[in-house]
Design a protein around this motif. Structure first.
Motif, short mmCIF file in Angstrom:
data_model
loop_
_atom_site.label_atom_id
_atom_site.label_comp_id
_atom_site.label_asym_id
_atom_site.label_seq_id
_atom_site.Cartn_x
_atom_site.Cartn_y
_atom_site.Cartn_z
N ALA A 130 0.84 -1.20 0.00
CA ALA A 130 0.00 0.00 0.00
C ALA A 130 0.87 1.26 0.00
O ALA A 130 0.60 2.22 -0.73
N ALA A 131 1.94 1.25 0.81
CA ALA A 131 2.84 2.40 0.83
C ALA A 131 3.55 2.56 -0.51
O ALA A 131 3.74 3.68 -1.00
N ILE B 112 8.25 8.73 0.26
CA ILE B 112 7.38 7.78 0.96
C ILE B 112 8.10 6.43 1.12
O ILE B 112 7.88 5.72 2.10
N ILE B 113 8.95 6.08 0.15
CA ILE B 113 9.69 4.82 0.26
C ILE B 113 10.46 4.78 1.57
O ILE B 113 10.49 3.78 2.28
N GLY B 114 11.08 5.91 1.89
CA GLY B 114 11.89 5.97 3.11
C GLY B 114 11.08 6.07 4.37
O GLY B 114 11.32 5.33 5.34
N THR B 115 10.09 6.97 4.40
CA THR B 115 9.32 7.15 5.63
C THR B 115 8.48 5.92 5.94
O THR B 115 8.34 5.54 7.11
N ILE C 282 6.52 9.18 12.88
CA ILE C 282 6.93 9.67 11.56
C ILE C 282 8.36 9.21 11.22
O ILE C 282 8.79 9.37 10.08
N GLY C 283 9.06 8.65 12.18
CA GLY C 283 10.38 8.09 11.92
C GLY C 283 11.44 9.15 11.66
O GLY C 283 11.17 10.35 11.66
N ASN D 232 4.63 18.44 -0.77
CA ASN D 232 5.84 17.68 -0.43
C ASN D 232 5.83 17.24 1.03
O ASN D 232 6.25 16.12 1.36
N VAL D 233 5.33 18.10 1.90
CA VAL D 233 5.31 17.78 3.33
C VAL D 233 4.26 16.72 3.62
O VAL D 233 4.55 15.68 4.23
N PHE D 234 3.02 16.94 3.17
CA PHE D 234 1.94 16.01 3.49
C PHE D 234 2.17 14.63 2.86
O PHE D 234 1.99 13.61 3.52
N LEU D 235 2.56 14.59 1.59
CA LEU D 235 2.75 13.30 0.93
C LEU D 235 3.85 12.49 1.60
O LEU D 235 3.74 11.27 1.73
N THR D 236 4.91 13.18 2.05
CA THR D 236 5.98 12.48 2.74
C THR D 236 5.49 11.87 4.06
O THR D 236 5.87 10.76 4.43
N LEU D 237 4.63 12.60 4.75
CA LEU D 237 4.12 12.12 6.03
C LEU D 237 3.09 11.00 5.87
O LEU D 237 2.77 10.32 6.85
N TRP D 238 2.55 10.83 4.67
CA TRP D 238 1.57 9.76 4.46
C TRP D 238 2.20 8.39 4.62
O TRP D 238 1.51 7.41 4.91
N GLY D 239 3.52 8.25 4.41
CA GLY D 239 4.16 6.93 4.53
C GLY D 239 3.91 6.26 5.86
O GLY D 239 3.30 5.17 5.91
#
Length: 568
Positions: A120-121, A133-136, A415-416, A549-556
């Protein structure tokens, strides 16, 4: 093959750098106007090389991802915080709706088709083209307390989902903003861009691609004051006022340069050096006299200087308003030639609103530029060096933030280190813009951290995923690809019509730029710029891109926390 296996086993970093080199080479291949890009190319090459069974320490992956995401936050920090204002509220809302709709599509697809957390991620990373997102998500999976084998499987699924969905994830927004939406709305993108540029410029005509206004470049001309000139007996300051945006730089009398001041009086026969836009120099010629050649050995030093805007008195004001309100004495000899925001060129138009952190390019004499620099901000110098004290503190704070765990509706969320370094980077990037004496991280240095950090991270992800990637692709096959198509297209369509009808973003260029920015889709933005033929989409894209960029990264980590299914 056996020799290759022994080489990469003895020195795994050989495999890493081969992956990066070949990946970026593959990423340059063009099919029509589509380019795969270095990130996706590196991931695919890494999967292939990973079949050799290369083992690279995950600590290396974590370090380089943290550097990458901190640099991303640092570069976007000033614009992200400055975008949070009432004037851009509808564009901010549009970006959030895009991100939130994308999240709902991913969660819906995972529920309907039984995707595990990792897949899903990966669907989110590829379908929404957000490599971070791959990283988070991978970082969040690693903290679930599961067996090492299961963690590795789901982290592999993140990479597989990204690889399968990324190609259409990049192509879909291009189709939407440059063809589909303009067709159904019956918009001519080029005509609308010309119309918007005319409005922003106060009615000045917009030129076609490849054309430029030859009357605008800054030049210096020397005029001999005629015996009947109206300039005789008046001061250089009075001449500056009459020729408006041009200015007197030097006065020569009988071959000798006079000490120039506001009260210097012009006499017949003087040679007057005047600098300004060529269209304004025509007025100087009418006032002073005919143009003459510069005398031998004449040296008039001009400088191109880049200044970061930090002045509260200028932030939020338009270029035209500042020009009209600043007196001739202050703006004498200083010419604004370009404006950049987050590395993107903005149209230097009278109605362009300046924001803190904008990069303003000026031409003028060193003395004139020194006079106004303190009133604008601080200079970008080639000698700037990284402030490793604040860089170390920033990374430390980011990693500490990543250790914090909280609950949303009973779901544990962290959030890692990736998300923590993103937030820390945003904070320190903003700090640098507001207080330029602290936290220096030159553009070249931050670009290297961003690009090389991502290249190493994605290369290691691909290599580690190699042995299991083919199994995952065989299991999910075309289902995953078509889910990626849905995640790519549905948020754009929903957000566009919501923005148009509810948020009332009616201008075609701004509406399309919000779609591209809300998806952080750089290829779509490039396609829109090509269709527009000018820089009018830049401002709307910049605002929405910074937020997305901020929100999409936090979706991970949010996806990993909400979805309960693990890989079988």
């Amino acid at each position: 093959m056996d020799l290759l296996h022994r080489l990469v086993t003895a020195e795994p970093l050989l495999a890493l750098f081969v992956t990066i080199a070949l990946g970026y080479l593959v990423g340059k291949i063009k099919i029509g106007s589509f380019v795969l890009g270095g990130v996706a190319g590196t991931l695919l090459v890494g999967v292939v090389i990973g079949q050799l069974g290369v083992n690279i320490d995950n600590g290396i992956k974590g370090i380089f991802f943290a550097l990458f995401i901190y640099a991303v936050g640092f570069q976007g920090g000033p614009q992200f915080f400055h975008a949070l204002n009432r004037r851009s509220l509808n564009q901010l809302a549009s970006a959030f709706v895009m991100c939130f709709t994308g999240l709902l599509c991913v969660l819906g697809a995972a529920w309907l088709f039984g995707l595990d957390r990792g897949m899903a991620a990966g669907l989110a990373a590829g379908g929404l083209t957000q490599s971070a997102i791959i990283g988070t998500a991978g970082d969040a999976i690693g903290k679930l307390g599961l067996s090492p084998e299961l963690i590795k499987t789901m982290q592999t699924n993140v990479a597989v989902g990204y690889a399968v969905c990324y190609i259409f994830g990049s192509l879909g927004p291009i189709i939407m903003v440059s063809w589909f939406l303009p067709i159904i709305m019956k918009w001519d993108i080029r005509a609308e861009a010309v119309k918007l540029a005319s409005v922003l410029s106060g009615g000045h005509p917009e030129l076609d691609p490849g054309q430029f206004n030859a009357a605008r470049p800054i030049a210096t001309r020397i005029y001999e004051v005629a015996a009947i000139s109206k300039a005789i007996g008046i001061s250089t300051l009075a001449i500056d006022r009459q020729i408006s945006d041009a200015s007197v730089e030097a006065v020569y009398r009988q071959g000798k340069e006079l000490e120039l001041g506001d009260t210097t009086i012009i006499a017949a026969g003087d040679h007057v050096a005047t600098t300004g836009p060529i269209v304004q120099l025509e007025a100087a010629a009418i006032l002073l006299g005919h143009e003459v050649r510069p005398p031998n050995g004449l040296l008039l030093v001009q400088e191109n200087r880049e200044i970061i805007l930090t002045s509260r008195a200028l932030c939020g004001r338009t270029v035209g308003d500042i020009h009209d309100q600043v007196n001739v004495e202050t703006r004498h000899g200083v010419f604004l030639t370009a404006v950049k925001r987050m590395g993107l060129d903005l149209p230097v138009l009278s109605k362009l609103e300046l924001k803190r952190g904008d990069e303003l390019h000026f031409t003028g004499s060193p003395a004139d530029l020194n006079r106004v620099q303190a009133k604008i901000g601080y200079e970008i110098t080639a000698a700037a060096v990284t402030d490793f004290v604040f860089f170390g503190i920033g990374m430390l704070i980011g990693l500490l933030i990543g250790l914090i765990e909280f609950r949303i509706w009973g779901i544990p969320i962290s959030i890692g280190s990736g998300g923590g370094c993103l937030l820390s980077g945003l904070l320190f990037g903003w700090l640098r813009a507001v207080h330029p004496n602290f936290a220096a991280l030159p553009v070249g240095a931050s670009n290297f951290l961003r690009d090389f950090g991502l290249a190493v991270f994605v290369g290691i992800v691909g290599i580690s995923a190699g042995p299991q990637a083919l199994v995952a692709i065989e299991h999910y096959g075309l289902t995953l690809f078509f889910l990626g198509v849905g995640v790519t297209l549905i948020p754009q369509i929903v957000t566009f019509f919501f923005s148009y009808h509810v948020l009332r973003i009616r201008n075609p260029i701004e509406a399309l730029a919000c779609v591209a920015g809300g998806r952080s889709a750089n290829p779509a933005f490039a396609a829109l710029l090509t269709k527009a033929g000018n820089a009018t989409p830049v401002v709307s894209f910049t605002v929405t891109y910074a937020v997305a960029n901020v929100f999409l990264t936090l979706w991970g980590p949010l996806i990993v926390g909400i979805i309960a299914k693990n890989a079988s």
